[in-house]
Structure formats: structure tokens, C-alpha cells
Motif scaffolding. Sequence first.
Motif, mmCIF file in Angstrom:
data_model
loop_
_atom_site.group_PDB
_atom_site.id
_atom_site.type_symbol
_atom_site.label_atom_id
_atom_site.label_comp_id
_atom_site.label_asym_id
_atom_site.label_seq_id
_atom_site.Cartn_x
_atom_site.Cartn_y
_atom_site.Cartn_z
ATOM 1 N N TYR A 42 0.830 -1.200 0.000
ATOM 2 C CA TYR A 42 0.000 0.000 0.000
ATOM 3 C C TYR A 42 0.873 1.263 0.000
ATOM 4 N N ALA A 43 1.924 1.253 0.865
ATOM 5 C CA ALA A 43 2.784 2.431 0.973
ATOM 6 C C ALA A 43 3.523 2.703 -0.337
ATOM 7 N N LEU A 44 3.943 1.652 -1.028
ATOM 8 C CA LEU A 44 4.646 1.835 -2.298
ATOM 9 C C LEU A 44 3.699 2.318 -3.399
ATOM 10 N N GLU A 45 2.519 1.713 -3.460
ATOM 11 C CA GLU A 45 1.581 2.103 -4.510
ATOM 12 C C GLU A 45 1.084 3.528 -4.338
ATOM 13 N N GLN A 46 1.016 4.012 -3.105
ATOM 14 C CA GLN A 46 0.619 5.397 -2.859
ATOM 15 C C GLN A 46 1.624 6.378 -3.466
ATOM 16 N N ARG A 47 2.843 5.891 -3.655
ATOM 17 C CA ARG A 47 3.890 6.751 -4.204
ATOM 18 C C ARG A 47 4.212 6.418 -5.662
ATOM 19 N N GLY A 48 3.347 5.621 -6.278
ATOM 20 C CA GLY A 48 3.522 5.311 -7.694
ATOM 21 C C GLY A 48 4.561 4.248 -7.967
ATOM 22 N N LEU A 49 4.914 3.460 -6.961
ATOM 23 C CA LEU A 49 5.910 2.401 -7.128
ATOM 24 C C LEU A 49 5.226 1.038 -7.162
ATOM 25 N N ARG A 50 5.908 0.076 -7.757
ATOM 26 C CA ARG A 50 5.413 -1.297 -7.785
ATOM 27 C C ARG A 50 6.180 -2.131 -6.764
ATOM 28 N N ALA A 51 5.520 -3.191 -6.261
ATOM 29 C CA ALA A 51 6.155 -4.070 -5.268
ATOM 30 C C ALA A 51 6.253 -5.482 -5.822
ATOM 31 N N ARG A 52 7.396 -6.118 -5.553
ATOM 32 C CA ARG A 52 7.573 -7.527 -5.896
ATOM 33 C C ARG A 52 8.023 -8.236 -4.627
ATOM 34 N N LEU A 53 7.186 -9.195 -4.164
ATOM 35 C CA LEU A 53 7.396 -9.816 -2.862
ATOM 36 C C LEU A 53 8.075 -11.167 -2.997
ATOM 37 N N THR A 54 8.935 -11.462 -2.034
ATOM 38 C CA THR A 54 9.569 -12.769 -1.917
ATOM 39 C C THR A 54 9.485 -13.213 -0.466
ATOM 40 N N ALA A 85 16.592 2.013 -1.199
ATOM 41 C CA ALA A 85 16.969 2.546 0.114
ATOM 42 C C ALA A 85 15.925 3.539 0.607
ATOM 43 N N PRO A 86 15.574 3.505 1.897
ATOM 44 C CA PRO A 86 14.626 4.480 2.447
ATOM 45 C C PRO A 86 15.120 5.910 2.235
ATOM 46 N N GLY A 87 14.212 6.788 1.780
ATOM 47 C CA GLY A 87 14.555 8.179 1.557
ATOM 48 C C GLY A 87 15.100 8.479 0.179
ATOM 49 N N SER A 88 15.383 7.434 -0.628
ATOM 50 C CA SER A 88 15.905 7.676 -1.972
ATOM 51 C C SER A 88 14.813 8.244 -2.872
ATOM 52 N N ALA A 89 15.230 8.882 -3.966
ATOM 53 C CA ALA A 89 14.286 9.537 -4.873
ATOM 54 C C ALA A 89 13.347 8.516 -5.507
ATOM 55 N N ILE A 90 12.116 8.921 -5.699
ATOM 56 C CA ILE A 90 11.093 8.043 -6.249
ATOM 57 C C ILE A 90 11.038 8.210 -7.764
ATOM 58 N N VAL A 91 11.099 7.082 -8.478
ATOM 59 C CA VAL A 91 10.905 7.059 -9.926
ATOM 60 C C VAL A 91 9.604 6.306 -10.173
ATOM 61 N N ARG A 92 8.570 7.026 -10.548
ATOM 62 C CA ARG A 92 7.246 6.423 -10.675
ATOM 63 C C ARG A 92 7.270 5.262 -11.677
ATOM 64 N N GLY A 93 6.629 4.167 -11.270
ATOM 65 C CA GLY A 93 6.576 2.976 -12.106
ATOM 66 C C GLY A 93 7.694 1.989 -11.837
ATOM 67 N N ALA A 94 8.696 2.399 -11.045
ATOM 68 C CA ALA A 94 9.810 1.500 -10.735
ATOM 69 C C ALA A 94 9.344 0.396 -9.782
ATOM 70 N N THR A 95 10.083 -0.722 -9.767
ATOM 71 C CA THR A 95 9.727 -1.873 -8.925
ATOM 72 C C THR A 95 10.683 -1.981 -7.751
ATOM 73 N N CYS A 96 10.110 -2.126 -6.576
ATOM 74 C CA CYS A 96 10.898 -2.310 -5.350
ATOM 75 C C CYS A 96 10.751 -3.759 -4.895
ATOM 76 N N ASP A 97 11.854 -4.481 -4.816
ATOM 77 C CA ASP A 97 11.839 -5.872 -4.369
ATOM 78 C C ASP A 97 11.845 -5.920 -2.849
ATOM 79 N N LEU A 98 10.885 -6.672 -2.280
ATOM 80 C CA LEU A 98 10.768 -6.795 -0.827
ATOM 81 C C LEU A 98 10.994 -8.244 -0.425
ATOM 82 N N THR A 99 11.882 -8.444 0.531
ATOM 83 C CA THR A 99 12.130 -9.780 1.079
ATOM 84 C C THR A 99 11.455 -9.870 2.436
ATOM 85 N N LEU A 100 10.532 -10.850 2.569
ATOM 86 C CA LEU A 100 9.760 -11.003 3.799
ATOM 87 C C LEU A 100 10.233 -12.227 4.567
ATOM 88 N N GLU A 101 10.264 -12.097 5.881
ATOM 89 C CA GLU A 101 10.602 -13.248 6.742
ATOM 90 C C GLU A 101 9.685 -13.243 7.941
#
Length: 709
Positions: A670-682, A693-709
Amino acid sequence: MSKFNKDKVMQRYMLVAILLTVIGIVVVGKAGYTMTAKRGYWEQVANRLKSDSDSVRPNRGNILSCDGQLLASSIPEYKIFMDYQAGGDEDTAWVAKRDSIWYEKLDSLCEGLHAIFPEKSAKEFKERLQEGKQKRLQNGTRGARHWPIWRRKISYNTFCEVRQLPFFNLPPNKGGFHWEKFEARRRPFGSLAERTIGDIRSFEGGKDTARFGIELSYDSILRGRHGIERRQKVLNKFVNITVTPPVDGADVITTIDVGMQDLAEQALLEELHKDNASMGVVILMEVQTGDVKAIVNMRKGSDGVYREMFNDAISYRCEPGSVFKTASMLVALDDGVIDTSYVIHTGCGIMKMHGANMKDHNWHRGGYGDINAAKALEVSSNIGVSYVIDNFYGSNPRKYVDGLYRVGIGQDLQLAIPGYLPPKIRYPNTKTTDKGLYWSKTTLPWMSIGYETQIAPINTVTFYNAIANNGRMMRPRFVKRIEKDGQVLLETQPEVIKEQIAKPSTIATMQTVLRHVVSQGLGRKAGSHSFQVSGKTGTAQVSQGGAGYKSGQMWYWLSFCGYFPSDNPRYTCIVCLKKPGLPASGGSMAGAVFHNISEGVMAKSLVLSVNDARDSLSVFTPEAKVGDAKAANYVRSQLGIKGSTTVADEQKATKGVPDLKGMGARDAVYALEQRGLRARLTGTGRVKHQSMAPGSAIVRGATCDLTLE
């Protein structure tokens, strides 16, 4: 005179023979021509044709814990390919259009593949795809028919991403992108109870084989039934028509409790690392039903890592050691040859028995002197137990062995889990030449204290469970029921093996003795300040096969088997450790694991008020991480917590990529999509790592890979 003209007849025979020879030469020549010159053509025909009937695989059923959590489930995996000759040669207009689309989209296609599979560059993908397109087949045509795009299997989510790429989104018979589907067996909790749950080995072509555990025992139920599908041409198109639909496999609900299993595994691993042990086993059983709530089998690998390699809990037969003394004394008490007040003269801790020295563990400190039968079990006196059995059964050892089978320690449990080995408790035999079966004068006293027998941990815990259950022996149960689409197909019932293993008065006496073993004997480390525990310790030297007990470094089999709480037993548990060298103590090592498991299990049943946890320093307003403000506010309102989070608050929280660590998957997406980013979960659980990295510039449409444990 005969009218038969031999010359005329032979001419006719010769003519027929020549004709048949010519026909044979023509047939062989035609076959050779077909096999060589026309081989490529007929291979193409074979590739285009499908069998009239194809088998349709059903979905394999799931294996679940007793509370419905997935222990094993099937998920689809794919291998992806390209057919560069898709569409055929008949429609030349489409072939030309297809090729133009291919060259137009090739670069963007390779960039997309690189984004999905970062291990390989876009340039490498382009070279790979062009290599397949330029490949020359034996019939002279160019373009491979089954060219691997990515050599490894991919998940369903990744497959869906690949299907959206340019050109790959065309129908398979037009663009040529096609795939093979496999069913991959996955365990969401990793190696938890791995050897008991079982495994599936998959092979190319969609075949799989159940290997061990419940997967193998209930393979026919989990597998379901294959269906039949017919491929038929309708309006110049081939369509699949279902003749017999597949029947999906049913779900198997086990007795395993995930929380208890995890607790038992962690407690055992901690002690294994501490003692540098090579192997460890834990079985936790429900007293009244015989349900196995946790079963752990750990062995140290060559890399020093502990993992489940064998189901030692049901298959590792060994000399059980002092936990066997309970069975010996139960036989003597039940036969009435002694009572708990019977006095045994153990002397200085060393006693000659048929020419061999029987020693107590404290012989170097002067022994126990005169003790009664109850005290002999409390302090685990070898002399005390062996003297009783040798004195009262020496003239008739068969009666003692009969007693062992009567009280159930030698019972064949006939478990449905593959690999189970029943106990080996032999009868007197002085005529055999087999050293392992020969009955000597020292066999009886040493058997009485847990040597010269072979028993797996599952049998020992079942025997102690019968004592906790007031004499009723239950068969260990691993599966509670079989379900299909929410309907119960079969519900297994707790099964009684022996209604009474000994007289009720004998059982009551043994229950008192086992309670004293923990409260005032060698089993103190297994006890608890919150509830009473009953049980027996065991420390045995491990025989090295033909080399005996004293070949190089000494190995020990340490155990503690008992039940809790003593006054109203709910669970029986056995802990076994195999380790080299001293120190070695079943009471302090295996007993410590038992203590941690029992306290953890009992803590699960405690219900406390949240007010009891509050003090003057308590923080009553929990922090709400950046995420779905509406959901956070709803939770606050239900808990009666003042304050709220607004979308503006969220946007002010960070101007760049938000810090998602510790957040759940839903809030992170939800937090990523609110900023125009895509999420890919593992993975599953909470966010452990994020590629941006937190605080880095946002490029709309870019994908952020998330590792969950």
C-alpha cells in the motif's frame, strides 16, 4: 506315364520368386527413403500430432496441522520455451507479420526478461533468443521448436510477468511462446517435522514420486485420480475436450501442532549445539488420545548443520538405557514379587553378577548402601534394579520377558508411517550360535537396566504414556482426518492397543515413584516450579557394533521420558541425545530440553489479563507505521486508543521511498503504490529487506523488491 512337366513348373516357381524379391526390394527401398530423405518431414508431422487421449493430472491434496495450518502444499512451477516455427508455413502473410513483430519487439522483450531475471543481461537474452531462431534443424529449416528461454523452473507469479512481455503475450500457436507446467511440493514452515510430513520427488514429464512420511503413507489419497482429455479438431482448430475429469486429491489433517513442533525443535537445537551432540530426538504425545503433537529428528551433517535426515524417532532402535528400568520394575511390582519397600543391599556401588561387575553411577563415592525399590528408581541404581530382576527371575527368565511384552514396552505399534521398526527384545536362547541372540548368564541383569535390547524412542514414549493414562496404552496417531472440499471423508479415532498394561494399583504406585524421580531424584532438571512433572532419566553407553563399548572415544545415549502435569497428565514427552565423551547426563541434558518444552507447552494454555502486564512505565499508544491509514484508525478505535493517522501524515512521514522494514506485506504494498511504485514480494511474514533505500528519490513505475521473513 506321368503328365507332370518338371521344367514348366520350375519356371513358374522362379517367376513367383523373382516377383516377390522385386517387391521386397521396393519395400525396403521405400522404407530407407522414408527414414533418410523424408525423415525431417515425418518428424514435423509427428510434432504436430497429439495422441487421441491425454492424461490430465489432478491437484495433489494438502497436508495440514491440527489447527488447519499448511504443512505441505502443491504450487505450480513452469519452464518456458520458444517455438520459432509456430504458425506453420501455410499462412505466409502471418509468418511475415510475425517476424516483423519479433524484430520490432526483440529489444524491449530482452529488457523485460532482464528485469525479471537480473542474473542475465538483456544482451545475453538477445543472444540466446537469436541463437534459437538461427538454429538449423536436420530437415534444413531454421528455428528451434522447443528452445529454452530460462533453464530453471519459475514460480507462477514470475510466469505471469513473463506472459505480459511483448511478443510473449501472443497466443502460443501464433507467437510460439509456450511452457511446461510442473507441480512443486512446498512446505511453508520449511524443515519443521520434515521427515514425518514427507516429500515428493518430481521428474521431467510431470511425474512425481512420494518418498517418505505421510506423503508416502497417504499417497493414493493425496494424489487423487487422473482424468482423460481428448484433442479434437473443430473448425480447423484443435481443442481439448474433457472425457473424464480429474479427481483432485483429498487433504490430510495431521495431529501435529505447529507451535509445539517449533518449540520442541528450538529447545532441542539449543541443547544439541551446547553439547556438541551428533543426534537428537523429541516426541511430544497427547496422553488420552495418543496424538503426536510434535516429532523432531535432528542429525549433524558433515557441514556441522543440524537437519532432519532420518525419522530416528520411529526407526532408530538402540539400547534405551535407564528409561527401561521403569518397565523392569513395573513387571516385578505387577507380578507381586516385590513392593516399593523391598530393601536392596547395593553396598559400595559395585556388585559381582555372574563374574561381571555391576556398577552404580556413584560407585566412586561409596554407593547408596541399603535402599528400597522405590529409591532404586529415584536414583537410577543399576544394582538395585538388576538385583531384583536377577534374584526373582534368574531361574525363569522367560517369565520376565513375557512380563515386558505384557506391560507393552515390547509392543509392535504397527505404525502407518514408513520406516517404523518394532522393538527387539529376545527370549532366552542358549543353543544359538548367533552372538546377538545368545542368552548368557549376564544377559538378564544387563537387560533389566536397558542393555541388550533394541527399542526406538516411539515405543518408549508410548509405554510411559500408558502409565500417565492410568494403564491404557494408545497407538500413536499422526493423522486425525481426511477432508475433501470441506467435507470429512474419514475421521480416525484414538485407538487403544492395551486396555490395561498392569494392575491399577501397580500403575498408581509407579506414578508416585516417577513423580519422586523428578521431585527428589535424578530428574530434578526436568521439573518445573509451576506444575509437577513425572518421569525417568536415562544414560547409556553406546555400543560401536562389533567393536563393543570401548573402541576409541566413548559415546552416550542420553534420554528423559516423562509426562506433565503429574496430577492430571496432558502430555508425554521423550527427549534423546547422542553425544561423544563426558560430561554425559540424561537428567541434566535431556532433562533440560524436557523442562523447556513442558514449560513452553503449558504456557500456551495460560490466559492472562492484559492489565496484569501494565506498570507505571507502560506505553499505551502503540506506534502505527506508515501504511493504510484507514485500517490503522479502525484498529485504534476498536482498542479505545486516541489519535488517528491521515493520508497527509503519511505523505509527510517521508519525501522519498518509505522505510518498510518490519511492515506486513499488505501495508508495504500500500505504501509503495501510494507513491507510484510497484512491489515484488519474496517470502512471507514481515519486510526484512527492500531493494530501494529508504529516503531515496522516487521514480514512478519503478519496482521495489521486498524480502519477507
